[in-house]
Design a protein around this motif. Structure first.
Motif: not given
Length: 345
Positions: A41-44, A62-69
């Protein structure tokens, strides 16, 4: 370590004020030094932060964040740390300081002890510990003995502010099951300062080396017969007796004078060169062992055992079943030791 950053630190004024420190943490994740824990929910909000402060590299991060999510963990190092850090605005500076430092493993003898720990990590599926050392995310310090190891661990703990990423691993030097030794007091001193410790339940690290390794120690045919006899006598010991036997020096050590105990002479069952000595600190642990076996075991197995164990693990000649054969929950204890090390990386 697993690190969670509250979404508030990415938003509006908070994001602007803490940009430099937050980006330092993000770079640690990108370098795979730690694992980012990010709710989907925090990716945006994180995306907006990157577009504002790192527009050129926004898509990469952003790709790093998506993977972390949770969409993918392919980027993360194998065997993720069980340690968890939850960052806050108040602790952000301290957390960056602690996480930028390498984790520290303090042992008595960095050569022998690390050989054993490295081999055990490879044998028990904790290769990420070895990888962390190779990548300088884990440092191994040679204490030069228990006192030096304890002193250094306490000194280094003071350099961490909140997350004390130090583990002390030392032998118990116990003569009988359940004995509380000076090692336990030293471990308590480290724990009082916030460190992690593991005091081996068996006497020393060498007591965890399986018989299969010892059987391959003798290289010359002239020594193989003597080794075979020694192994047969070792196999006659109970699990507790083997766990507290001096694997390096056997029963050859001379009696030492102790003000609290009368001086005891070595036992002479007969024959030249047949002297052996069972220290009274064992409290009768070996009373039921035949003298013939005590004579055979008086030499011990030498000081090169960690290197031999490491060599056999690399060659694929040792399995987890060999550790299970030691009994007394040896495999479970060694896994627990490795998890403590893993938890601070």
């Amino acid at each position: 370590m697993r690190v969670e950053i509250p979404v508030e630190l990415f938003r509006d004024r908070e994001g602007n004020e803490n940009t430099e420190l937050v980006l330092k943490l993000i770079r640690l994740f990108r370098e795979a030094r730690h694992e980012w824990v990010l709710p989907p929910r925090d990716v945006d909000d994180v995306k907006e932060f990157f577009l504002c402060h790192l527009p050129t590299f926004a898509q990469v991060y952003l790709l790093l964040a998506q993977k972390a999510s949770g969409k993918s963990y392919a980027w993360a190092p194998r065997g993720m740390s069980s340690g968890m850090v939850t960052v806050s605005r108040e602790t952000l500076t301290s957390d960056v300081n602690d996480l930028e430092r390498p984790a520290l493993l303090v042992v008595e003898n960095a050569s022998y002890d690390w050989q054993m720990i490295e081999a055990l990590a490879n044998l028990l599926g904790c290769e990420d510990i070895v990888q962390a050392k190779d990548a300088n995310r884990l440092e191994v310090y040679n204490g030069g003995g228990k006192d030096g190891a304890t002193r250094h661990a306490v000194e280094q703990l003071a350099k961490y502010t909140r997350t004390k990423r130090v583990v002390l691993v030392i032998d118990s030097d116990s003569f009988h099951p359940g004995e509380q030794t000076g090692s336990h007091e030293k471990a308590s001193a480290v724990e009082r300062e916030g460190g992690h410790t593991h005091v081996l339940r068996f006497r020393e690290m060498e007591n965890y080396i399986p018989n299969r390794v010892l059987a391959r120690q003798a290289r010359k045919s002239s020594a193989q017969a003597g080794m075979a006899k020694r192994l047969e006598s070792l196999k006659k010991l109970s699990a507790d007796q083997r766990a507290h036997f001096d694997m390096k020096h056997g029963f050859k050590a001379k009696a030492t004078r102790n003000s609290a105990e009368p001086k005891r002479k070595p036992r002479h069952p007969g024959g030249v060169g047949k002297t052996f000595y069972v220290p009274p600190q064992h409290r009768g642990l070996y009373d039921d062992v035949h003298e013939r076996d005590l004579i055979i075991l008086r030499e011990g197995f030498g000081t090169d055992l960690p290197g031999l164990f490491s060599q056999e693990v690399r060659a694929g000649g040792i399995s987890e079943a060999d550790l299970d054969g030691l009994g007394l929950g040896a495999t479970q204890e060694l896994r627990s030791m490795l998890e403590k090390i893993r938890s601070v990386i």
